[in-house]
Design an enzyme around this catalytic site. Structure first.
Site, PDB file in Angstrom:
ATOM      1  CG  HIS A   9      -0.559   0.775   7.438  1.00  0.00           C
ATOM      2  ND1 HIS A   9       0.889   1.025   7.772  1.00  0.00           N
ATOM      3  CD2 HIS A   9      -1.152   0.243   8.121  1.00  0.00           C
ATOM      4  CE1 HIS A   9       0.382   1.338   8.402  1.00  0.00           C
ATOM      5  NE2 HIS A   9      -0.808   1.228   8.515  1.00  0.00           N
TER       6      HIS A   9
HETATM    7  C1  UD1 Z   1      -2.825  -2.388  11.729  1.00  0.00           C
HETATM    8  C2  UD1 Z   1      -3.371  -1.149  12.983  1.00  0.00           C
HETATM    9  C3  UD1 Z   1      -2.570   0.092  13.154  1.00  0.00           C
HETATM   10  C4  UD1 Z   1      -0.858  -0.129  12.805  1.00  0.00           C
HETATM   11  C5  UD1 Z   1      -1.086  -1.993  11.670  1.00  0.00           C
HETATM   12  C6  UD1 Z   1       0.216  -1.940  11.150  1.00  0.00           C
HETATM   13  C7  UD1 Z   1      -5.714  -1.046  13.594  1.00  0.00           C
HETATM   14  C8  UD1 Z   1      -6.921  -1.089  13.799  1.00  0.00           C
HETATM   15  N1  UD1 Z   1      -4.939  -1.064  12.755  1.00  0.00           N
HETATM   16  O1  UD1 Z   1      -3.524  -2.297  10.093  1.00  0.00           O
HETATM   17  O2  UD1 Z   1      -3.148   0.637  13.480  1.00  0.00           O
HETATM   18  O3  UD1 Z   1      -0.694   0.374  11.893  1.00  0.00           O
HETATM   19  O4  UD1 Z   1      -1.810  -2.619  11.922  1.00  0.00           O
HETATM   20  O5  UD1 Z   1       1.051  -2.606  10.008  1.00  0.00           O
HETATM   21  O6  UD1 Z   1      -5.378  -2.561  14.263  1.00  0.00           O
HETATM   22  N2  UD1 Z   1      -3.449  -8.025   6.572  1.00  0.00           N
HETATM   23  C9  UD1 Z   1      -2.929  -9.463   5.759  1.00  0.00           C
HETATM   24  N3  UD1 Z   1      -1.816 -10.249   6.752  1.00  0.00           N
HETATM   25  C10 UD1 Z   1      -1.400  -9.707   7.696  1.00  0.00           C
HETATM   26  C11 UD1 Z   1      -2.405  -8.579   8.622  1.00  0.00           C
HETATM   27  C12 UD1 Z   1      -2.797  -7.989   7.392  1.00  0.00           C
HETATM   28  O7  UD1 Z   1      -3.084  -9.826   4.196  1.00  0.00           O
HETATM   29  O8  UD1 Z   1      -0.634 -10.201   8.508  1.00  0.00           O
HETATM   30  C13 UD1 Z   1      -3.822  -8.167   5.374  1.00  0.00           C
HETATM   31  C14 UD1 Z   1      -6.256  -8.039   5.983  1.00  0.00           C
HETATM   32  O9  UD1 Z   1      -6.395  -8.442   4.337  1.00  0.00           O
HETATM   33  C15 UD1 Z   1      -6.853  -7.113   6.476  1.00  0.00           C
HETATM   34  C16 UD1 Z   1      -5.621  -5.955   6.406  1.00  0.00           C
HETATM   35  O10 UD1 Z   1      -4.844  -6.551   5.927  1.00  0.00           O
HETATM   36  O11 UD1 Z   1      -8.155  -7.729   5.949  1.00  0.00           O
HETATM   37  C17 UD1 Z   1      -5.802  -4.969   7.574  1.00  0.00           C
HETATM   38  O12 UD1 Z   1      -5.371  -5.411   8.662  1.00  0.00           O
HETATM   39  P1  UD1 Z   1      -5.197  -5.325  10.117  1.00  0.00           P
HETATM   40  O13 UD1 Z   1      -4.639  -5.737  11.656  1.00  0.00           O
HETATM   41  O14 UD1 Z   1      -7.050  -5.404  10.539  1.00  0.00           O
HETATM   42  O15 UD1 Z   1      -5.349  -3.426   9.839  1.00  0.00           O
HETATM   43  P2  UD1 Z   1      -3.818  -3.152   9.378  1.00  0.00           P
HETATM   44  O16 UD1 Z   1      -4.037  -2.139   8.137  1.00  0.00           O
HETATM   45  O17 UD1 Z   1      -2.441  -4.116   9.166  1.00  0.00           O
END
Ligand code: UD1
Length: 365
Positions: free
Chosen positions: A207
């Site tokens: 991810h």
């Molecule tokens: C975040 C952390 C990463 C951690 C990971 C664990 C940061 C910069 N990154 O990354 O260090 O390893 O969490 O999972 O904080 N999304 C959903 N549903 C959710 C959450 C996310 O659909 O419940 C999707 C959204 O499209 C979002 C994308 O995932 O834009 C990224 O989510 P985000 O929380 O920004 O970062 P992660 O990739 O989850």
């Protein structure tokens, strides 16, 4: 410890729930804890289910920030966390790991002169293009008490001039992984659920922004998977599914017969799959380390890792997004001679609370 203190745990993303679970249990023996959830992860499978499964008390505040650009997400979180901290006036804030929720919590608390503890401090990948690297550095520099998962964390902080209130307490995720991995009934039922035999499959997670944000890297990884005949179980993060669709790789990855893509899974299931896999294929810091704890070699689909101890004795290996390296390392037999307890003994939560109790006693008004 004379007085019960009010302590705010600030969390928001999946890996933080795993770190909060053991600490919260220990913390609540002595203090009043309030849990502030930023809402960075909002899908049921990414957050809600973890509270239930890991028996974490429901958050006192859910700030519902959700997804967005780094600037938006961090800015909104700081604003909303600040309001809660002003209202609650905790004696101490605790932040966990290296996500945008960690950075926001650390900054909001520091600006209000609230003493802050950082759990999982001192890790570095020495690459500032990684969003988590910025989060790690800033959170360490604004925090007052730093809990490192290994001696390496202590050394890294010393190089940046941080030498006081720095403690090697071992890795807090080992507390939980150790307990879960010995549950043989759970192990049997999970192998049955996926119809798997011990060591006869690979477990994959991916991810990180570096992989999901670049078509070339993602496409190389998909090509590697097309050339691996072993069964691979791959619980897919929503970000990865989105990226595969965006780059038109969704059709290709879904045609790979040996690859089983499933929605995000719970922590216990993840631990059992790591324990029983022949190899893991991952860009997640958590899985890299959990593979090491459970003596399953990991093929790291990233160019660097902060968990360098796991590669020193040959357990884990860095393949980056190089198709040929991924295929080669997944198929290669690995039998390292040495396995060191560099991440402590699974009693990190108790150590952290003992140190915090002393700290709070000294600073008691
Ligand atoms: C975040 C952390 C990463 C951690 C990971 C664990 C940061 C910069 N990154 O990354 O260090 O390893 O969490 O999972 O904080 N999304 C959903 N549903 C959710 C959450 C996310 O659909 O419940 C999707 C959204 O499209 C979002 C994308 O995932 O834009 C990224 O989510 P985000 O929380 O920004 O970062 P992660 O990739 O989850």
């Amino acid at each position: 410890m004379k007085k019960m203190m009010k302590i705010a745990s600030i969390i928001g993303a999946r890996p933080q729930l795993i770190k909060l679970a053991p600490l919260s249990k220990e913390l609540r023996k002595y203090h009043k804890e309030i849990i502030i959830h930023t809402g960075q992860h909002y899908d049921k499978k990414m957050s809600g289910l973890f509270f239930k499964e890991l028996d974490i008390p429901q958050p006192d505040y859910n700030l519902e920030v959700g997804s967005g650009s780094h600037g938006y997400q961090t800015g909104e979180m700081i604003t909303r966390i600040e309001k809660v901290l002003i209202k609650e006036k905790p004696d101490l804030a605790i932040v966990y790991g290296d996500t945008n929720s960690t950075l926001s919590g650390a900054l909001a608390a520091a600006k209000l002169n609230i003493k802050t503890a950082h759990v999982e401090a001192g890790l570095r990948e020495f690459d500032k293009s990684i969003p988590e690297e910025i989060n790690k550095i800033v959170s360490d520099h604004t925090s007052d008490i730093l809990f490192c998962p290994s001696g390496l964390g202590v050394k890294n902080l010393a190089k940046e001039g941080i030498t006081t209130k720095v403690y090697n307490v071992g890795d807090i995720t080992l507390d939980l992984a150790k307990r879960i991995s010995t549950n043989t009934n759970l192990e049997k039922s999970i192998l049955k659920k996926y119809n798997l035999k011990k060591r006869d499959f690979c477990y994959m997670t991916m991810h990180r922004e570096k992989n999901t944000g670049q078509k070339k890297r993602l496409s190389n990884i998909v090509s590697a998977l097309e050339n691996i005949s072993k069964t691979i179980i791959f619980p897919m993060h929503p970000r990865t599914a989105k990226a595969l669709k965006k780059y038109k790789l969704w059709g290709r990855i879904n045609q790979i017969k040996s690859l089983k893509i499933v929605p995000p899974i719970g922590y216990q299931e993840s631990i059992m799959l790591i324990k029983n896999a022949g190899k893991t294929i991952t860009d997640s810091g958590g899985v890299i380390k959990e593979s090491y704890f459970l003596k399953t070699p990991a093929v790291i689909i990233d160019d660097t890792t902060e968990w360098t101890e796991t590669i020193e004795d040959g357990w884990n290996i860095i393949a980056g997004a190089d198709k040929n390296k991924i295929i080669k390392y997944v198929n290669k037999a690995v039998k390292p001679k040495r396995h060191r307890e560099v991440y402590g003994n699974g009693k990190s939560a108790q150590k952290i609370i003992r140190i915090l109790n002393n700290y709070l006693s000294e600073n008691q008004g």
